[in-house]
Scaffold this motif. Structure first.
Motif, PDB file in Angstrom:
ATOM      1  N   ASP A   1       7.307  -0.580  13.468  1.00 33.42           N
ATOM      2  CA  ASP A   1       7.300   0.609  13.583  1.00 33.42           C
ATOM      3  C   ASP A   1       6.783   1.334  11.970  1.00 33.42           C
ATOM      4  O   ASP A   1       6.306  -0.199  11.609  1.00 33.42           O
ATOM      5  CB  ASP A   1       8.662   1.509  13.120  1.00 33.42           C
ATOM      6  N   THR A   2       6.158   2.193  12.329  1.00 37.58           N
ATOM      7  CA  THR A   2       5.623   2.905  10.694  1.00 37.58           C
ATOM      8  C   THR A   2       6.339   2.371   9.443  1.00 37.58           C
ATOM      9  O   THR A   2       7.757   2.873   9.405  1.00 37.58           O
ATOM     10  CB  THR A   2       4.477   3.700  11.235  1.00 37.58           C
ATOM     11  N   GLY A   3       5.850   2.601   8.705  1.00 36.41           N
ATOM     12  CA  GLY A   3       6.761   2.081   7.460  1.00 36.41           C
ATOM     13  C   GLY A   3       7.472   1.739   7.030  1.00 36.41           C
ATOM     14  O   GLY A   3       8.512   1.457   6.083  1.00 36.41           O
ATOM     15  N   VAL A   4       7.125   0.007   7.822  1.00 38.32           N
ATOM     16  CA  VAL A   4       8.682  -0.828   7.670  1.00 38.32           C
ATOM     17  C   VAL A   4       8.110  -1.880   6.304  1.00 38.32           C
ATOM     18  O   VAL A   4       8.873  -2.549   5.844  1.00 38.32           O
ATOM     19  CB  VAL A   4       8.825  -1.973   8.730  1.00 38.32           C
ATOM     20  N   GLY A   5       6.958  -1.620   5.731  1.00 42.06           N
ATOM     21  CA  GLY A   5       6.141  -2.549   4.819  1.00 42.06           C
ATOM     22  C   GLY A   5       5.482  -3.328   5.591  1.00 42.06           C
ATOM     23  O   GLY A   5       5.582  -4.519   4.641  1.00 42.06           O
ATOM     24  N   LYS A   6       4.714  -3.399   6.357  1.00 38.62           N
ATOM     25  CA  LYS A   6       3.596  -4.205   6.587  1.00 38.62           C
ATOM     26  C   LYS A   6       2.270  -3.627   5.666  1.00 38.62           C
ATOM     27  O   LYS A   6       2.306  -5.470   5.109  1.00 38.62           O
ATOM     28  CB  LYS A   6       2.396  -3.230   7.550  1.00 38.62           C
TER      29      LYS A   6
ATOM     30  N   ASP B   1      -3.825   1.493   1.612  1.00 40.99           N
ATOM     31  CA  ASP B   1      -3.405  -0.157   1.638  1.00 40.99           C
ATOM     32  C   ASP B   1      -4.076  -1.116   1.082  1.00 40.99           C
ATOM     33  O   ASP B   1      -3.793  -1.504   0.573  1.00 40.99           O
ATOM     34  CB  ASP B   1      -3.035   0.437   3.446  1.00 40.99           C
TER      35      ASP B   1
ATOM     36  N   GLU C   1      -3.868  -6.273   9.526  1.00 37.92           N
ATOM     37  CA  GLU C   1      -3.066  -5.017   9.174  1.00 37.92           C
ATOM     38  C   GLU C   1      -3.418  -3.829  10.403  1.00 37.92           C
ATOM     39  O   GLU C   1      -4.277  -3.014  10.451  1.00 37.92           O
ATOM     40  CB  GLU C   1      -2.931  -4.036   8.121  1.00 37.92           C
TER      41      GLU C   1
ATOM     42  N   GLY D   1       0.928   1.994  12.111  1.00 38.12           N
ATOM     43  CA  GLY D   1       1.729   1.523  13.251  1.00 38.12           C
ATOM     44  C   GLY D   1       2.722   0.194  13.768  1.00 38.12           C
ATOM     45  O   GLY D   1       2.621  -0.835  13.221  1.00 38.12           O
TER      46      GLY D   1
ATOM     47  N   GLY E   1      13.220  -5.064   2.711  1.00 37.62           N
ATOM     48  CA  GLY E   1      13.695  -4.607   2.456  1.00 37.62           C
ATOM     49  C   GLY E   1      15.025  -4.158   2.192  1.00 37.62           C
ATOM     50  O   GLY E   1      15.941  -2.768   2.499  1.00 37.62           O
TER      51      GLY E   1
ATOM     52  N   PRO F   1      13.652  -8.658  -0.784  1.00 35.39           N
ATOM     53  CA  PRO F   1      14.579  -7.632  -0.418  1.00 35.39           C
ATOM     54  C   PRO F   1      13.598  -6.628  -1.052  1.00 35.39           C
ATOM     55  O   PRO F   1      13.054  -6.289  -1.105  1.00 35.39           O
ATOM     56  CB  PRO F   1      15.010  -8.360  -1.660  1.00 35.39           C
ATOM     57  N   TYR F   2      14.443  -5.141  -1.201  1.00 37.81           N
ATOM     58  CA  TYR F   2      13.973  -4.000  -1.342  1.00 37.81           C
ATOM     59  C   TYR F   2      13.789  -4.067  -3.299  1.00 37.81           C
ATOM     60  O   TYR F   2      15.071  -4.739  -3.538  1.00 37.81           O
ATOM     61  CB  TYR F   2      15.022  -2.573  -1.635  1.00 37.81           C
TER      62      TYR F   2
ATOM     63  N   SER G   1       5.535   0.474  -4.788  1.00 37.40           N
ATOM     64  CA  SER G   1       5.521   1.248  -4.020  1.00 37.40           C
ATOM     65  C   SER G   1       4.584   1.467  -3.791  1.00 37.40           C
ATOM     66  O   SER G   1       3.389   1.313  -4.908  1.00 37.40           O
ATOM     67  CB  SER G   1       6.076   2.876  -5.076  1.00 37.40           C
ATOM     68  N   VAL G   2       3.699   1.294  -2.713  1.00 41.20           N
ATOM     69  CA  VAL G   2       2.705   1.655  -2.465  1.00 41.20           C
ATOM     70  C   VAL G   2       1.488   2.741  -2.756  1.00 41.20           C
ATOM     71  O   VAL G   2       0.760   3.064  -3.482  1.00 41.20           O
ATOM     72  CB  VAL G   2       2.007   1.605  -0.837  1.00 41.20           C
ATOM     73  N   GLU G   3       2.621   3.836  -2.757  1.00 44.29           N
ATOM     74  CA  GLU G   3       1.785   5.282  -3.100  1.00 44.29           C
ATOM     75  C   GLU G   3       1.651   5.017  -4.624  1.00 44.29           C
ATOM     76  O   GLU G   3       0.020   5.602  -5.207  1.00 44.29           O
ATOM     77  CB  GLU G   3       3.162   6.545  -3.003  1.00 44.29           C
TER      78      GLU G   3
HETATM   79  N1  LIG Z   1      10.334  -4.337  -0.434  1.00 45.34           N
HETATM   80  C1  LIG Z   1       9.936  -3.105  -0.565  1.00 45.34           C
HETATM   81  N2  LIG Z   1      10.482  -2.691  -2.128  1.00 45.34           N
HETATM   82  C2  LIG Z   1      10.512  -1.807  -1.891  1.00 45.34           C
HETATM   83  N3  LIG Z   1       9.650  -0.663  -1.247  1.00 45.34           N
HETATM   84  C3  LIG Z   1       8.608  -1.054  -0.549  1.00 45.34           C
HETATM   85  C4  LIG Z   1       9.362  -2.422   0.389  1.00 45.34           C
HETATM   86  N4  LIG Z   1       8.506  -2.805   1.087  1.00 45.34           N
HETATM   87  C5  LIG Z   1       7.769  -1.407   1.085  1.00 45.34           C
HETATM   88  N5  LIG Z   1       8.231  -0.805   0.851  1.00 45.34           N
HETATM   89  C6  LIG Z   1       7.622   1.145   0.024  1.00 45.34           C
HETATM   90  O1  LIG Z   1       8.218   1.535   1.739  1.00 45.34           O
HETATM   91  C7  LIG Z   1       7.513   2.222   2.269  1.00 45.34           C
HETATM   92  C8  LIG Z   1       6.219   1.818   2.936  1.00 45.34           C
HETATM   93  O2  LIG Z   1       5.919   0.543   3.380  1.00 45.34           O
HETATM   94  P1  LIG Z   1       4.623  -0.018   3.621  1.00 45.34           P
HETATM   95  O3  LIG Z   1       3.626   1.434   3.177  1.00 45.34           O
HETATM   96  O4  LIG Z   1       4.021  -1.518   2.913  1.00 45.34           O
HETATM   97  O5  LIG Z   1       4.545   0.106   4.832  1.00 45.34           O
HETATM   98  P2  LIG Z   1       3.946  -0.165   6.340  1.00 45.34           P
HETATM   99  O6  LIG Z   1       4.665  -0.652   7.362  1.00 45.34           O
HETATM  100  O7  LIG Z   1       2.322  -0.432   6.144  1.00 45.34           O
HETATM  101  O8  LIG Z   1       2.904   1.114   6.175  1.00 45.34           O
HETATM  102  P3  LIG Z   1       1.979   2.292   8.183  1.00 45.34           P
HETATM  103  O9  LIG Z   1       2.602   1.709   8.980  1.00 45.34           O
HETATM  104  O10 LIG Z   1       2.149   3.495   7.092  1.00 45.34           O
HETATM  105  O11 LIG Z   1       0.467   0.986   7.204  1.00 45.34           O
HETATM  106  C9  LIG Z   1       6.306   2.293   0.866  1.00 45.34           C
HETATM  107  O12 LIG Z   1       6.514   3.421  -0.212  1.00 45.34           O
HETATM  108  C10 LIG Z   1       6.018   0.929   0.312  1.00 45.34           C
HETATM  109  O13 LIG Z   1       6.317   1.068  -1.216  1.00 45.34           O
END
Ligand SMILES: Nc1ncnc2c1ncn2[C@@H]1O[C@H](COP(=O)(O)OP(=O)(O)OP(=O)(O)O)[C@@H](O)[C@H]1O
Ligand SMILES: [Mg+2]
Length: 247
Positions: free
Chosen positions: A11-16, A55, A116, A119, A178, A208-209, A214-216
């Protein structure tokens, strides 16, 4: 040509982005000439009159990449929607051949490359015929799938792997990301085993989380060290470079 993987997610936002940046950071610490690219970024941030692909900024910060933003990202759009729509809303179009050529050039130049997606696997980069999956196929790149730890993740992960395999795209591994401290209930504990059994793909780690990540905000406290210790990153390193091991 160097080796690489396309990093996708359930999904989007999973931590890629978090996992991509950290893996490249680990590899570079071991002397591997690794790099991460995000060919198409929607939801780019406006700063000082310029569009900034968030990213890529995070990869550069976490992995200490010396490359310019333009070397790591080709298309960037403001709207935080699927790239095909974000491009349309900006009056532009993603040209598949440009994306493929951009990635190929990077793949030729470096030892190990993470691309990368955007989504999940079925997200259209330019339209129905050019999705993230199609990009992986064009580049002959195996996938790394980032998945959530808890309830719902079996279904999302198995469907993602099945979609890839149905299209002849190999999946090198799954990384669960996470997992919150103290929140590993029955589903979180059982998921890695059942997902590996149902997909035939190894779960390479459970990350782990981390509250300091924070990416942002561009913060990555303890991220590279944690991924170094929780992911079987050696399994993704090309054998020729002789730089595996834990020394
Ligand atoms: N292991 C982690 N611990 C803490 N925060 C995390 C972790 N993994 C991801 N996050 C947070 O979750 C959010 C989504 O992570 P990330 O941007 O890596 O997702 P993504 O899959 O790359 O999203 P997109 O589809 O938008 O590219 C961000 O705010 C990021 O900082
Ligand atoms: Mg991302």
């Amino acid at each position: 040509m160097g080796r690489g993987y396309l990093v996708t997610g359930t999904d989007t936002g999973v931590g890629k982005t978090v996992i991509t940046a950290a893996l490249v950071g680990v590899w570079r610490r071991r002397g591997i000439d690794a790099v991460a690219i995000k060919p198409v970024q929607s939801g780019a941030i406006e700063a000082n009159g310029r569009l900034v692909p968030e990213d890529v900024v995070f990869y550069r910060h976490v992995a200490g990449l010396p490359q310019s933003i333009d070397e790591l990202n080709l298309y960037r759009f403001t709207s935080a929607v699927s790239p095909h729509l974000a491009a349309k809303l900006s009056g532009e179009r993603v040209e598949p051949s440009r994306v493929v050529d951009f990635c190929r050039e990077v793949l030729q130049r470096y030892e190990l490359v993470l691309v990368e997606g955007a989504g999940g696997l079925c997200v259209p980069l330019s339209g129905p015929d050019f999705t993230v999956a199609e990009l992986a196929r064009e580049l002959s790149l195996p996938l790394l799938v980032v998945a959530r730890p808890g309830l719902g993740s079996i279904n999302h992960t198995v469907l993602t792997v099945a979609y890839a395999q149905n299209r002849g795209i190999p999946v090198a591994g799954i990384i669960i990301n996470g997992l919150k401290a103290g929140e590993a209930g029955p589903a979180e504990k059982d998921n890695p085993g059942i997902i590996a059994a149902m997909t035939g793909v190894p779960v390479l780690g459970i990350v782990p989380y981390l509250p300091g990540v924070s990416v942002e905000e561009g913060s990555a406290d303890g991220l590279v060290e944690t991924v170094e210790n929780t992911v079987f990153w050696e399994d993704l390193v090309p054998r020729i470079c002789g730089c595996t091991g834990t020394g």
